[in-house]
Design an enzyme around this catalytic site. Structure first.
Site, PDB file in Angstrom:
ATOM      1  CG  ASN A  89     -12.530   5.030   0.454  1.00 55.08           C
ATOM      2  OD1 ASN A  89     -13.345   5.749   1.013  1.00 55.08           O
ATOM      3  ND2 ASN A  89     -11.634   5.489  -0.395  1.00 55.08           N
ATOM      4  CB  SER A 108      -0.910   0.005   1.231  1.00 61.11           C
ATOM      5  OG  SER A 108      -1.570   1.248   1.312  1.00 61.11           O
ATOM      6  NE  ARG A 128     -15.494 -12.450 -16.158  1.00 58.17           N
ATOM      7  CZ  ARG A 128     -14.475 -12.787 -15.384  1.00 58.17           C
ATOM      8  NH1 ARG A 128     -13.306 -13.096 -15.914  1.00 58.17           N
ATOM      9  NH2 ARG A 128     -14.613 -12.825 -14.081  1.00 58.17           N
ATOM     10  N   GLY A 166      -4.311   4.734 -12.619  1.00 54.68           N
ATOM     11  CA  GLY A 166      -5.051   5.181 -11.444  1.00 54.68           C
ATOM     12  C   GLY A 166      -4.224   5.819 -10.343  1.00 54.68           C
ATOM     13  CG  ASP A 180     -12.573   4.325  -3.726  1.00 57.91           C
ATOM     14  OD1 ASP A 180     -11.453   4.734  -3.383  1.00 57.91           O
ATOM     15  OD2 ASP A 180     -13.041   3.224  -3.359  1.00 57.91           O
ATOM     16  CB  THR A 211      -7.585  -1.034   0.748  1.00 53.24           C
ATOM     17  OG1 THR A 211      -7.477  -1.328  -0.632  1.00 53.24           O
ATOM     18  CG2 THR A 211      -6.494  -1.744   1.523  1.00 53.24           C
ATOM     19  CE  LYS A 263     -11.769   0.025  -1.318  1.00 61.88           C
ATOM     20  NZ  LYS A 263     -11.692   0.743  -2.594  1.00 61.88           N
TER      21      LYS A 263
HETATM   22  P1  ATR Z   1     -13.516  -5.127  -7.080  1.00 62.17           P
HETATM   23  O1  ATR Z   1     -14.156  -4.959  -5.758  1.00 62.17           O
HETATM   24  O2  ATR Z   1     -12.030  -4.862  -7.085  1.00 62.17           O
HETATM   25  O3  ATR Z   1     -14.204  -4.387  -8.172  1.00 62.17           O
HETATM   26  P2  ATR Z   1     -14.831  -7.634  -7.633  1.00 62.17           P
HETATM   27  O4  ATR Z   1     -15.998  -7.198  -6.867  1.00 62.17           O
HETATM   28  O5  ATR Z   1     -14.309  -9.021  -7.439  1.00 62.17           O
HETATM   29  O6  ATR Z   1     -13.575  -6.686  -7.391  1.00 62.17           O
HETATM   30  O7  ATR Z   1     -15.143  -7.405  -9.180  1.00 62.17           O
HETATM   31  C1  ATR Z   1     -14.221  -7.742 -10.159  1.00 62.17           C
HETATM   32  C2  ATR Z   1     -14.729  -7.253 -11.506  1.00 62.17           C
HETATM   33  O8  ATR Z   1     -13.735  -7.536 -12.509  1.00 62.17           O
HETATM   34  C3  ATR Z   1     -16.000  -7.936 -11.975  1.00 62.17           C
HETATM   35  O9  ATR Z   1     -16.736  -6.995 -12.712  1.00 62.17           O
HETATM   36  C4  ATR Z   1     -15.447  -9.060 -12.854  1.00 62.17           C
HETATM   37  O10 ATR Z   1     -16.370  -9.522 -13.825  1.00 62.17           O
HETATM   38  P3  ATR Z   1     -17.495 -10.648 -13.405  1.00 62.17           P
HETATM   39  O11 ATR Z   1     -18.536  -9.906 -12.657  1.00 62.17           O
HETATM   40  O12 ATR Z   1     -17.977 -11.178 -14.715  1.00 62.17           O
HETATM   41  O13 ATR Z   1     -16.756 -11.666 -12.594  1.00 62.17           O
HETATM   42  C5  ATR Z   1     -14.324  -8.338 -13.540  1.00 62.17           C
HETATM   43  N1  ATR Z   1     -13.270  -9.209 -14.087  1.00 62.17           N
HETATM   44  C6  ATR Z   1     -12.359  -9.952 -13.425  1.00 62.17           C
HETATM   45  N2  ATR Z   1     -11.533 -10.580 -14.298  1.00 62.17           N
HETATM   46  C7  ATR Z   1     -11.919 -10.213 -15.542  1.00 62.17           C
HETATM   47  C8  ATR Z   1     -11.467 -10.513 -16.859  1.00 62.17           C
HETATM   48  N3  ATR Z   1     -10.399 -11.316 -17.089  1.00 62.17           N
HETATM   49  N4  ATR Z   1     -12.103  -9.929 -17.914  1.00 62.17           N
HETATM   50  C9  ATR Z   1     -13.164  -9.109 -17.716  1.00 62.17           C
HETATM   51  N5  ATR Z   1     -13.643  -8.797 -16.484  1.00 62.17           N
HETATM   52  C10 ATR Z   1     -13.031  -9.338 -15.411  1.00 62.17           C
END
Ligand code: ATR
Length: 272
Positions: free
Chosen positions: A87, A15, A152, A239, A102, A62, A66
């Site tokens: 956060n 971090s 996705r 970011g 954020d 983090t 969260k």
């Molecule tokens: P965070 O809190 O960091 O946003 P999360 O809640 O686990 O983490 O969400 C991860 C996001 O990244 C989701 O939108 C996930 O898509 P799914 O909802 O279909 O799982 C997306 N993600 C992770 N790996 C991916 C990949 N290789 N290609 C496209 N989207 C991906």
């Protein structure tokens, strides 16, 4: 007396928050200490309680805590409520206040540091997890012409868009439904970059002169920054600025003073 703050997450070793807040404190002459805490995956709530009992005045929270901080907070700001995630925790006389900085971090980095004009822009926001939930309504507050949340798993994007529909022109879809559409700004809020991958989006969905923004930051250009460069982005940003801006907003909540972010962003960029 020196006031105590910390960031809690798991993992936490990498971090940058302690460095950022130490710099803010130096710059503004605040008598405070900012540590990092490796939160216990089972007992996060006990860790927070212990920190508060020891005189702690505030925490940044983090990954992956969260949502748990959201549930733990005794009261919530509107933006934390909208994000469904916290956060920043402020220890007050009446208990823990949960906030989420954020979204303002992203909007300030793009809008103030890079002078991006959101108004009238067609924005594509990739992902539907915590990162996207935190920035969705703040982005709608900037008056875009259109905000498409694409994920996705399409159903999650649709659910997020439906929940935010009264705040602006937002819709949700699957990554595989983007063919033929063009956007002025594409923001990556997926976790794909953690595995050096990019979401599977059409190669021609960035409009001429369009920008890309990866909410992820790494010392090397991220996979999505590379995607932006390869697809003709006018600016392909990562970011780092968002990280520093969200920290500045937390600092302001705790200390009532606004630190200067530009030198801190430069310091971290040059250290990379
Ligand atoms: P965070 O809190 O960091 O946003 P999360 O809640 O686990 O983490 O969400 C991860 C996001 O990244 C989701 O939108 C996930 O898509 P799914 O909802 O279909 O799982 C997306 N993600 C992770 N790996 C991916 C990949 N290789 N290609 C496209 N989207 C991906």
């Amino acid at each position: 007396m020196t006031d105590l703050y910390a960031v809690i997450g798991n993992p936490i070793a990498h971090s940058k928050s302690p460095q950022i807040h130490a710099e803010f404190a130096r710059q503004t002459g605040q008598d405070m200490r900012y540590d990092s805490i490796l939160g216990d995956l089972e007992e996060f709530e006990d860790d927070v309680e212990e920190f508060v009992a020891g005189g702690g005045r505030g925490l940044n929270v983090t990954v992956p805590f969260k949502e748990r901080a959201f549930r733990l907070a005794g009261s919530l700001s509107d933006r934390a409520h909208a994000a469904g995630a916290v956060n920043t925790l402020v220890v007050g006389e009446n208990g823990l206040l949960g906030d989420n900085t954020d979204g303002v971090g992203l909007v300030r980095d793009l809008g103030c540091n890079h002078l991006y004009g959101f108004s009238g822009a067609r924005i594509l926001l990739l992902g539907a997890g915590g990162a996207v939930r935190g920035v969705l309504r703040p982005l709608l507050g900037e008056n875009p012409a259109q905000l498409v949340v694409a994920n996705r798993t399409a159903s999650k994007a649709r659910a997020l868009a439906e929940a935010a529909a009264s705040y602006g022109p937002v819709s949700g879809c699957g990554l595989d439904e983007l063919d033929g559409q063009q956007f002025d700004l594409i923001i990556n809020g997926t976790a794909a970059g953690l595995k050096a991958r990019v979401p599977d989006i059409p190669g021609d969905c960035l409009a001429d002169g369009g920008w890309t923004y990866d909410m992820l930051y790494a010392s090397q250009p991220t996979a999505f920054v590379e995607w932006g460069r390869a697809h003709g982005a006018q600016r392909a940003l990562d970011g780092l600025g968002m990280l520093v801006e969200q920290a500045a907003e937390s600092f302001h909540l705790w200390r009532g003073v606004q630190p200067d972010t530009a030198p801190v962003i430069d310091m971290l960029r040059n250290a990379a």
